[in-house]
Design an enzyme around this catalytic site. Structure first.
Site, PDB file in Angstrom:
ATOM      1  N   LYS A   1       2.474  -3.283   7.361  1.00 15.04           N
ATOM      2  CA  LYS A   1       2.643  -3.494   5.909  1.00 15.04           C
ATOM      3  C   LYS A   1       4.085  -3.161   5.494  1.00 15.04           C
ATOM      4  CE  LYS A   1      -0.023  -4.493   3.160  1.00 15.04           C
ATOM      5  NZ  LYS A   1      -0.466  -5.826   2.650  1.00 15.04           N
TER       6      LYS A   1
ATOM      7  N   THR B   1       0.829  -1.204   0.000  1.00 15.19           N
ATOM      8  CA  THR B   1       0.000   0.000   0.000  1.00 15.19           C
ATOM      9  C   THR B   1       0.868   1.261   0.000  1.00 15.19           C
ATOM     10  OG1 THR B   1      -1.403   1.306   1.475  1.00 15.19           O
ATOM     11  CG2 THR B   1      -0.145  -0.401   2.515  1.00 15.19           C
ATOM     12  N   ASP B   2       0.310   2.356  -0.512  1.00  9.16           N
ATOM     13  CA  ASP B   2       1.046   3.632  -0.466  1.00  9.16           C
ATOM     14  C   ASP B   2       1.168   4.151   0.966  1.00  9.16           C
ATOM     15  OD1 ASP B   2      -1.597   4.386  -0.064  1.00  9.16           O
ATOM     16  OD2 ASP B   2      -1.644   5.899  -1.639  1.00  9.16           O
ATOM     17  N   GLU B   3       0.399   3.551   1.900  1.00 10.77           N
ATOM     18  CA  GLU B   3       0.454   4.032   3.289  1.00 10.77           C
ATOM     19  C   GLU B   3       1.822   3.783   3.924  1.00 10.77           C
ATOM     20  OE1 GLU B   3      -2.990   3.526   5.750  1.00 10.77           O
ATOM     21  OE2 GLU B   3      -4.269   3.214   4.008  1.00 10.77           O
TER      22      GLU B   3
ATOM     23  N   TYR C   1      -1.287  -0.363  11.276  1.00 17.72           N
ATOM     24  CA  TYR C   1      -1.529  -1.020   9.980  1.00 17.72           C
ATOM     25  C   TYR C   1      -0.382  -0.757   9.011  1.00 17.72           C
ATOM     26  CZ  TYR C   1      -3.200  -1.444   5.160  1.00 17.72           C
ATOM     27  OH  TYR C   1      -3.301  -1.730   3.815  1.00 17.72           O
TER      28      TYR C   1
HETATM   29  P1  NAD Z   1      -9.802  -6.947   2.952  1.00 13.74           P
HETATM   30  O1  NAD Z   1      -9.733  -6.628   4.401  1.00 13.74           O
HETATM   31  O2  NAD Z   1     -11.049  -6.658   2.203  1.00 13.74           O
HETATM   32  O3  NAD Z   1      -9.479  -8.489   2.719  1.00 13.74           O
HETATM   33  C1  NAD Z   1      -8.477  -9.171   3.406  1.00 13.74           C
HETATM   34  C2  NAD Z   1      -8.707 -10.662   3.237  1.00 13.74           C
HETATM   35  O4  NAD Z   1      -7.628 -11.346   3.890  1.00 13.74           O
HETATM   36  C3  NAD Z   1     -10.003 -11.164   3.869  1.00 13.74           C
HETATM   37  O5  NAD Z   1     -10.669 -12.048   2.984  1.00 13.74           O
HETATM   38  C4  NAD Z   1      -9.539 -11.907   5.113  1.00 13.74           C
HETATM   39  O6  NAD Z   1     -10.399 -12.989   5.482  1.00 13.74           O
HETATM   40  C5  NAD Z   1      -8.172 -12.405   4.663  1.00 13.74           C
HETATM   41  N1  NAD Z   1      -7.270 -12.658   5.792  1.00 13.74           N
HETATM   42  C6  NAD Z   1      -7.025 -11.833   6.851  1.00 13.74           C
HETATM   43  N2  NAD Z   1      -6.161 -12.425   7.689  1.00 13.74           N
HETATM   44  C7  NAD Z   1      -5.822 -13.622   7.127  1.00 13.74           C
HETATM   45  C8  NAD Z   1      -4.949 -14.675   7.516  1.00 13.74           C
HETATM   46  N3  NAD Z   1      -4.240 -14.618   8.655  1.00 13.74           N
HETATM   47  N4  NAD Z   1      -4.832 -15.751   6.700  1.00 13.74           N
HETATM   48  C9  NAD Z   1      -5.549 -15.835   5.549  1.00 13.74           C
HETATM   49  N5  NAD Z   1      -6.406 -14.878   5.149  1.00 13.74           N
HETATM   50  C10 NAD Z   1      -6.535 -13.786   5.933  1.00 13.74           C
HETATM   51  O7  NAD Z   1      -8.553  -6.192   2.300  1.00 13.74           O
HETATM   52  P2  NAD Z   1      -8.407  -5.493   0.863  1.00 13.74           P
HETATM   53  O8  NAD Z   1      -8.898  -4.108   0.956  1.00 13.74           O
HETATM   54  O9  NAD Z   1      -8.938  -6.428  -0.164  1.00 13.74           O
HETATM   55  O10 NAD Z   1      -6.830  -5.440   0.751  1.00 13.74           O
HETATM   56  C11 NAD Z   1      -6.087  -6.538   0.207  1.00 13.74           C
HETATM   57  C12 NAD Z   1      -4.613  -6.192   0.250  1.00 13.74           C
HETATM   58  O11 NAD Z   1      -4.378  -5.011  -0.513  1.00 13.74           O
HETATM   59  C13 NAD Z   1      -4.099  -5.900   1.658  1.00 13.74           C
HETATM   60  O12 NAD Z   1      -2.824  -6.480   1.777  1.00 13.74           O
HETATM   61  C14 NAD Z   1      -4.015  -4.383   1.728  1.00 13.74           C
HETATM   62  O13 NAD Z   1      -2.991  -3.988   2.574  1.00 13.74           O
HETATM   63  C15 NAD Z   1      -3.704  -4.052   0.279  1.00 13.74           C
HETATM   64  N6  NAD Z   1      -4.167  -2.724  -0.191  1.00 13.74           N
HETATM   65  C16 NAD Z   1      -5.464  -2.336  -0.012  1.00 13.74           C
HETATM   66  C17 NAD Z   1      -5.891  -1.107  -0.518  1.00 13.74           C
HETATM   67  C18 NAD Z   1      -7.329  -0.668  -0.381  1.00 13.74           C
HETATM   68  O14 NAD Z   1      -7.639   0.478  -0.757  1.00 13.74           O
HETATM   69  N7  NAD Z   1      -8.234  -1.497   0.088  1.00 13.74           N
HETATM   70  C19 NAD Z   1      -4.985  -0.272  -1.188  1.00 13.74           C
HETATM   71  C20 NAD Z   1      -3.665  -0.714  -1.350  1.00 13.74           C
HETATM   72  C21 NAD Z   1      -3.274  -1.948  -0.861  1.00 13.74           C
END
Ligand code: NAD
Length: 341
Positions: free
Chosen positions: A159, A127-129, A155
């Protein structure tokens, strides 16, 4: 070449969209989704692909070493793409522990499994965070891949830690890794604790719309499928060991986003309710995506005006998906955060 890909966190928002995208785009590849189904994971997101013969769902924890090793031994994946994470900043402030377990320890277990069983690529979805934030009065500044990691919340710290582990495994063990750092995503299947689905769901129910501080924090929004396409491109054509920033130059204040949604839904701005700011709230995120554009030819294809309309339509057409969530355990969390309103 056909690939067997383990997608972790595929029952979540971005991972779920990625699974759908990949099965449609590459009908010869096999996708195995490994997901713990935490509160953020929703098996209903994967319902449309459950009968696809190239898809398999496995429930499990990425931090469970013996379980993960067994899965790698049985499946022998070519590629691992790690979306699994605890992803909500507010929850990391109230309960950091699980963020360390999943985001850091879990990534470590996956990296060890990749070393032990051998893979062609491990891709870390970051993430950009991890770059901290930018001042509001310097619109000329952007995050590049060279921006130092400076985190604000448990968080983002977790990451950044996992990114560093991934880079260390490349340097020390020559593991073929790539990392992508993307800006804020929006689109279908996003859990309604995040800004855009929260605002859509509350506005549809004529509930107050909680907006932190003055609503002037700036986020750089990208439609989720553009993120999925970028990850696919990095895994297939990106250079091993490299980091790629992903973003669509689409900065908006939180208040602007809320007002756009209200306008689309024909609801009153009177629903907006400013609430006490999040501690350590990042002011502005803005990605410079020059590297991925120049090296891999990636460009976003869905612009905000169109993407937000598609997203709102999806939430209107799929009310049961999110109504099931907001009537369950999530309601208790919501009341803790914003009171019973
Ligand atoms: P989300 O919270 O919607 O989904 C996370 C998923 O991971 C869920 O299905 C959860 O059940 C699963 N999970 C959590 N802990 C787990 C574990 N210990 N073992 C197996 N599965 C597990 O998240 P998202 O928004 O889809 O983000 C996905 C990834 O992208 C993350 O790594 C996040 O840091 C990154 N990201 C998100 C954004 C955003 O805007 N949402 C932007 C940039 C990067």
């Amino acid at each position: 070449m056909n690939m067997k890909i383990i997608v972790t966190g595929g029952a979540g928002f971005i991972g779920g969209n990625f699974v759908h995208y990949m099965l449609e785009e590459y009908p010869e590849d096999q996708i195995i989704c490994l997901d713990k189904l935490t509160y953020a994971g929703n098996i209903e997101t994967l319902e449309p692909v459950m009968n696809n013969e190239n898809f398999k769902f496995v429930k499990g924890d990425i931090a469970d070493r013996s379980f993960v090793y067994k899965l790698f031994e049985d499946e022998k994946p070519d590629v691992v793409i790690n979306f699994a994470a605890e992803s909500h900043v507010d929850r990391s402030i109230t309960d950091p522990d699980v963020f360390l377990k999943t985001n850091i320890m879990g990534t470590g277990v996956l990296l060890d499994a990749c070393r032990k069983y051998g893979i062609e690529r491990f891709h870390q979805v970051s993430t950009d965070e991890v770059y901290g934030d930018l001042p509001l009065d310097r619109p000329d500044l952007f995050f590049t891949e060279e921006t130092p990691l400076t985190t604000s919340s448990p968080y983002s710290a977790s990451k950044a830690s996992s990114d560093l582990l991934v880079q260390a495994y490349h340097r020390t063990y020559k593991l073929p890794v790539t990392i992508s750092r993307c800006s804020n995503n929006y689109g279908p299947y996003q859990f309604p604790e995040k800004l855009i689905p929260l605002i859509i769901a509350n506005a549809l129910n004529d509930k107050p719309l909680p907006v932190y501080g003055k609503g002037d924090n700036v986020r750089d929004w990208l439609y989720v499928i553009d993120h999925c396409k970028a990850i696919d491109l990095i895994v297939r054509k990106g250079t091993v060991g490299e980091v790629y920033n992903i973003g669509g130059h689409n900065e908006k204040t939180n208040l602007e986003v809320v007002k756009i949604i209200l306008k689309e839904l024909g609801k009153s701005e009177d629903l907006i309710q400013f609430v006490k700011d999040r501690p350590g709230h990042d002011r502005r995120y803005a990605i410079d995506p020059t590297k991925i554009r120049r090296e891999l030819g990636w460009e976003p294809t869905t612009f905000f005006d169109e993407g937000i309309k598609k997203t709102i339509k999806w939430y209107l057409d799929n009310k049961t998906w999110w109504e099931n969530i907001i009537s369950g355990e999530y309601q208790t969390y919501y009341e803790k955060m914003y009171g019973n309103r």
